[in-house]
Design a protein around this motif. Sequence first.
Motif, PDB file in Angstrom:
ATOM      1  N   ALA A 301       0.681  -1.420   0.538  1.00 45.72           N
ATOM      2  CA  ALA A 301       0.375  -0.017  -0.182  1.00 45.72           C
ATOM      3  C   ALA A 301       0.942   1.013   0.337  1.00 45.72           C
ATOM      4  CB  ALA A 301      -0.663   0.512   1.460  1.00 45.72           C
ATOM      5  N   LEU A 302       0.800   2.477  -0.864  1.00 44.17           N
ATOM      6  CA  LEU A 302       1.613   3.268  -1.082  1.00 44.17           C
ATOM      7  C   LEU A 302       1.036   4.328  -0.962  1.00 44.17           C
ATOM      8  CD1 LEU A 302       4.649   3.856  -1.806  1.00 44.17           C
ATOM      9  CD2 LEU A 302       4.219   3.872  -3.648  1.00 44.17           C
ATOM     10  N   GLY A 303       0.877   5.595  -0.815  1.00 45.72           N
ATOM     11  CA  GLY A 303       0.180   6.463  -0.687  1.00 45.72           C
ATOM     12  C   GLY A 303       1.121   7.580  -0.036  1.00 45.72           C
ATOM     13  N   ASN A 304       0.497   9.051   0.322  1.00 44.84           N
ATOM     14  CA  ASN A 304       0.648  10.258   0.769  1.00 44.84           C
ATOM     15  C   ASN A 304       2.365  10.624   0.337  1.00 44.84           C
ATOM     16  OD1 ASN A 304      -1.020   9.003   2.882  1.00 44.84           O
ATOM     17  ND2 ASN A 304      -1.533  11.042   2.111  1.00 44.84           N
ATOM     18  N   THR A 305       3.026  10.010  -1.246  1.00 42.77           N
ATOM     19  CA  THR A 305       4.631  10.793  -0.658  1.00 42.77           C
ATOM     20  C   THR A 305       4.633  10.911  -2.962  1.00 42.77           C
ATOM     21  OG1 THR A 305       7.100   9.396  -1.673  1.00 42.77           O
ATOM     22  CG2 THR A 305       4.468   8.333  -2.459  1.00 42.77           C
ATOM     23  N   PRO A 306       5.890  12.250  -2.425  1.00 39.65           N
ATOM     24  CA  PRO A 306       5.723  12.805  -4.142  1.00 39.65           C
ATOM     25  C   PRO A 306       6.648  12.075  -4.905  1.00 39.65           C
ATOM     26  CG  PRO A 306       7.449  13.445  -2.135  1.00 39.65           C
ATOM     27  CD  PRO A 306       6.686  12.076  -1.318  1.00 39.65           C
ATOM     28  N   GLY A 307       7.104  10.435  -3.939  1.00 43.79           N
ATOM     29  CA  GLY A 307       7.540   9.601  -4.895  1.00 43.79           C
ATOM     30  C   GLY A 307       9.554  10.080  -5.048  1.00 43.79           C
ATOM     31  N   PRO A 308       9.933   9.373  -5.695  1.00 45.61           N
ATOM     32  CA  PRO A 308      10.177   7.852  -5.737  1.00 45.61           C
ATOM     33  C   PRO A 308       9.751   7.217  -5.003  1.00 45.61           C
ATOM     34  CG  PRO A 308      12.328   8.822  -6.221  1.00 45.61           C
ATOM     35  CD  PRO A 308      11.756   9.836  -5.469  1.00 45.61           C
ATOM     36  N   TYR A 309       9.667   5.921  -5.448  1.00 48.84           N
ATOM     37  CA  TYR A 309       9.934   4.873  -5.253  1.00 48.84           C
ATOM     38  C   TYR A 309       9.839   3.204  -6.306  1.00 48.84           C
ATOM     39  CZ  TYR A 309       9.227   2.844   0.165  1.00 48.84           C
ATOM     40  OH  TYR A 309       9.585   3.200   1.056  1.00 48.84           O
ATOM     41  N   GLY A 310      10.039   2.860  -5.620  1.00 47.92           N
ATOM     42  CA  GLY A 310      10.859   1.380  -6.984  1.00 47.92           C
ATOM     43  C   GLY A 310      10.172  -0.224  -6.048  1.00 47.92           C
ATOM     44  N   PHE A 311       9.856  -0.824  -6.408  1.00 47.13           N
ATOM     45  CA  PHE A 311       9.720  -2.101  -6.050  1.00 47.13           C
ATOM     46  C   PHE A 311      10.033  -3.388  -7.760  1.00 47.13           C
ATOM     47  CE2 PHE A 311       7.048   0.697  -4.333  1.00 47.13           C
ATOM     48  CZ  PHE A 311       6.525  -0.059  -3.042  1.00 47.13           C
ATOM     49  N   HIS A 312      11.200  -3.757  -7.090  1.00 45.81           N
ATOM     50  CA  HIS A 312      11.538  -4.981  -8.086  1.00 45.81           C
ATOM     51  C   HIS A 312      12.084  -5.928  -8.028  1.00 45.81           C
ATOM     52  CE1 HIS A 312      14.085  -0.955 -10.264  1.00 45.81           C
ATOM     53  NE2 HIS A 312      13.562  -0.279  -8.768  1.00 45.81           N
ATOM     54  N   GLY A 313      11.633  -6.784  -8.794  1.00 45.14           N
ATOM     55  CA  GLY A 313      11.492  -8.130  -8.184  1.00 45.14           C
ATOM     56  C   GLY A 313      10.966  -9.259  -7.020  1.00 45.14           C
ATOM     57  N   ASN A 314       9.921  -8.746  -6.557  1.00 48.96           N
ATOM     58  CA  ASN A 314       9.085  -9.181  -5.344  1.00 48.96           C
ATOM     59  C   ASN A 314       7.925  -9.773  -5.774  1.00 48.96           C
ATOM     60  OD1 ASN A 314      10.609  -6.961  -3.565  1.00 48.96           O
ATOM     61  ND2 ASN A 314       8.851  -5.810  -4.864  1.00 48.96           N
ATOM     62  N   ARG A 315       7.933 -11.080  -5.135  1.00 49.73           N
ATOM     63  CA  ARG A 315       6.578 -11.262  -4.993  1.00 49.73           C
ATOM     64  C   ARG A 315       5.345 -11.222  -4.189  1.00 49.73           C
ATOM     65  NH1 ARG A 315       5.870 -17.910  -3.786  1.00 49.73           N
ATOM     66  NH2 ARG A 315       4.810 -17.343  -2.305  1.00 49.73           N
ATOM     67  N   VAL A 316       4.421 -10.989  -4.709  1.00 44.20           N
ATOM     68  CA  VAL A 316       3.041 -10.651  -3.813  1.00 44.20           C
ATOM     69  C   VAL A 316       2.198 -10.529  -4.711  1.00 44.20           C
ATOM     70  CG1 VAL A 316       1.962  -8.192  -3.386  1.00 44.20           C
ATOM     71  CG2 VAL A 316       4.464  -8.082  -4.197  1.00 44.20           C
ATOM     72  N   GLY A 317       1.738 -11.805  -3.765  1.00 40.60           N
ATOM     73  CA  GLY A 317       0.409 -12.668  -3.526  1.00 40.60           C
ATOM     74  C   GLY A 317      -0.578 -13.345  -2.646  1.00 40.60           C
ATOM     75  N   ASP A 333      -0.208  14.517   1.603  1.00 45.44           N
ATOM     76  CA  ASP A 333       0.878  14.698   0.683  1.00 45.44           C
ATOM     77  C   ASP A 333      -0.653  14.279   0.208  1.00 45.44           C
ATOM     78  OD1 ASP A 333       1.518  15.963  -1.582  1.00 45.44           O
ATOM     79  OD2 ASP A 333       3.797  15.183  -1.302  1.00 45.44           O
ATOM     80  N   GLN A 334      -1.201  15.005  -1.233  1.00 50.98           N
ATOM     81  CA  GLN A 334      -2.299  14.273  -1.870  1.00 50.98           C
ATOM     82  C   GLN A 334      -1.905  15.142  -3.135  1.00 50.98           C
ATOM     83  OE1 GLN A 334      -5.626  12.783  -0.989  1.00 50.98           O
ATOM     84  NE2 GLN A 334      -4.069  13.626   0.876  1.00 50.98           N
ATOM     85  N   GLY A 335      -1.131  14.898  -4.003  1.00 49.64           N
ATOM     86  CA  GLY A 335       0.015  15.488  -5.050  1.00 49.64           C
ATOM     87  C   GLY A 335       0.248  14.215  -5.310  1.00 49.64           C
ATOM     88  N   PRO A 336       0.333  14.247  -7.325  1.00 51.54           N
ATOM     89  CA  PRO A 336       0.949  12.577  -7.490  1.00 51.54           C
ATOM     90  C   PRO A 336       2.289  12.414  -7.297  1.00 51.54           C
ATOM     91  CG  PRO A 336       0.578  15.098  -9.306  1.00 51.54           C
ATOM     92  CD  PRO A 336       0.428  15.708  -8.009  1.00 51.54           C
ATOM     93  N   ALA A 337       2.451  10.839  -7.257  1.00 53.37           N
ATOM     94  CA  ALA A 337       3.517  10.477  -6.537  1.00 53.37           C
ATOM     95  C   ALA A 337       3.946  10.583  -8.302  1.00 53.37           C
ATOM     96  CB  ALA A 337       3.629   9.647  -6.113  1.00 53.37           C
ATOM     97  N   THR A 338       5.723  10.581  -8.192  1.00 50.99           N
ATOM     98  CA  THR A 338       5.960  11.186  -9.452  1.00 50.99           C
ATOM     99  C   THR A 338       7.240   9.856  -9.523  1.00 50.99           C
ATOM    100  OG1 THR A 338       5.890  13.105 -10.166  1.00 50.99           O
ATOM    101  CG2 THR A 338       7.810  11.860 -10.844  1.00 50.99           C
ATOM    102  N   ASP A 339       7.359   9.105 -10.352  1.00 50.79           N
ATOM    103  CA  ASP A 339       8.834   7.925 -10.902  1.00 50.79           C
ATOM    104  C   ASP A 339       8.046   6.667  -9.549  1.00 50.79           C
ATOM    105  OD1 ASP A 339      10.157   9.548 -13.271  1.00 50.79           O
ATOM    106  OD2 ASP A 339      11.137  10.920 -11.498  1.00 50.79           O
ATOM    107  N   ILE A 340       7.178   5.961  -9.731  1.00 46.80           N
ATOM    108  CA  ILE A 340       6.895   5.237  -9.148  1.00 46.80           C
ATOM    109  C   ILE A 340       7.233   3.788 -10.223  1.00 46.80           C
ATOM    110  CG2 ILE A 340       5.318   3.674  -7.544  1.00 46.80           C
ATOM    111  CD1 ILE A 340       5.855   5.937  -6.561  1.00 46.80           C
ATOM    112  N   VAL A 341       8.174   2.850 -10.014  1.00 49.21           N
ATOM    113  CA  VAL A 341       8.474   2.242 -10.701  1.00 49.21           C
ATOM    114  C   VAL A 341       8.223   0.580 -10.687  1.00 49.21           C
ATOM    115  CG1 VAL A 341      10.338   0.770 -11.666  1.00 49.21           C
ATOM    116  CG2 VAL A 341      10.476   3.171 -11.990  1.00 49.21           C
TER     117      VAL A 341
END
Length: 563
Positions: A301-317, A333-341
């Motif tokens: 669960a990701l929110g209230n962040t300006p970004g960036p944030y990255g999620f790589h090679g995880n198993r989410v099931g 923070d309600q602004g758009p999150a930038t550069d979420i990967v």
Amino acid sequence: MTAPLTADAHEYGLVGDGTADDGPALRKLVDALGDATAGDGRPRTVRVPAGRYVIRDQPVLWRSGVSLVGAGRGATCFALTNPGAPTQPVPLAWFTTAQHGAGPDHPVADVTFAHFEIDGSGVETEEYEVLAKGLGLQYVLRGRFSDLWIHDTAATGFGCDFLQDTVVEGVLAERCGRQDPGEKMGGAGIGIGVGGWGPVERLAVTDCTARGNGTNGIFLELQQDDWVPPRGVRITACHAEDNRYGISDWGADGLLVTGCTMLGNHVAGFDVSAQGTTSVGGRGGLVTGCLVDGNAGDGIALGNTPGPYGFHGNRVGGNGRYGYWQHNLAGGDQGPATDIVLESNDIHDNALDGIRVDAPLHEPAILGNRIRGNGRRAAPEARGGGEGVHCGPLSLTDERADWLPGGHRGKELTIGGEPGGAEASADGTAVVAPEAGVEVTAVVTAVVTDNTATRLTLAPLRPGADTAWPDGTPGPGTAYRLPDSPAPRAGLTAAAAVTHPCVQGNRVRDDGRPRTQVHAVWIASRATWTGGRVSGNDFSGNASASTRFDSAPSGGRWRDNAG
């Protein structure tokens, strides 16, 4: 008294018989060794043999240069208790800004706490007290916390803030936050405040386990909203299970989370949001190589962040709602999150959407993920009661049922009231009489974590509990009902503004029998999808059409997508 470099606790008055109050002797010893260290600059160590050492009614004010080393978990135990001071929190060791003037120029330095247990079950304050911790130190410099077992504290177990050049390793925190209803400050297994040392705090949290704690298993929290979120924190090879949240970033910058497992947590496995005291979400973090599985709510669960944030090679099931949920809580923070990967993740078999976007994203990159078999919450409404229905502490079985396996995942089960969903009469005054043999009880709810054809598995009532039921296990034949499932359920759903996305090389399909992931991509009516590129994806093999556009994308390029 003399002040040796290594002091045997028994030689300085500690008894460890589980009855005598060892607090006064430990406080005296720590003061003496702290004075000696301040005089000659040579750190000291208190070695505590096996035994149960009672610390009653008053914590120990800690001193720089004094380390506490036991004979091992379960061998050396410090039992905290406050029978004579019901308003007094009793951490084993404390040193804080408010009480003792701790700060960057007045830290507790060169300390090790290792190889012992803290039992906080004996502390009960009249009201929830955030300082009723196991360890409560602020501004630690060159600290090491190793091989500790902290359990059953009223508030956070390991509750230390502003840890510079410090290692927290092999800490087991269980059932901490007993008095926290889940929405107060603290109440975590391992809770670490950040920001006090400036833009960099060099801290490693490694090989720790947090299980059954009232709020977070492990969390970082910015302590003042005008401070710069610090970089330099790493969480590696940790395990968070059966907490309200598994691991949370509530205000760090560039947090690295690697090789962790987040299982069976009640709200989310990994959380970034404005829930901290300063309402500042983390940013700049990387989550890699983690297993985020079987949480009752969301995986990530990701929110209230300006970004960036990255999620790589995880198993989410196997999570009870979304695999990944982009959202914003009120107050942050309600602004758009930038550069979420999101890159090279396996997002599978979650109850609803694999990826759900309910808050604005700018320049997101969704690359090379396998988003498969989501939407498992596909079973229709179900009601029952009477013969063949019986409950266990964490289950309900209906021997006459034939449910879709996993089809009730994440639903709220209601038990009690009128059996089999009995309804009021046409004039709204009378109720259909109960079927013979059906027990009518008070209405309670529980969350379904999974199901077979005849058995529902339920989440505990609260973290650390061994039952789903507040007033005992319901009797045989109790009436129950399960709500219908929502639709559509997509691999990727956009229900907010998405600008200039790059969605490339993903495999978004469902090969299950039956297929439950209705669409590969759904752009909801309240969404906008502007510009960017969607190319080279496999959108074939879902339950219905590959895409559903209730709001048409604007600009950009959609090409070479199978299906």
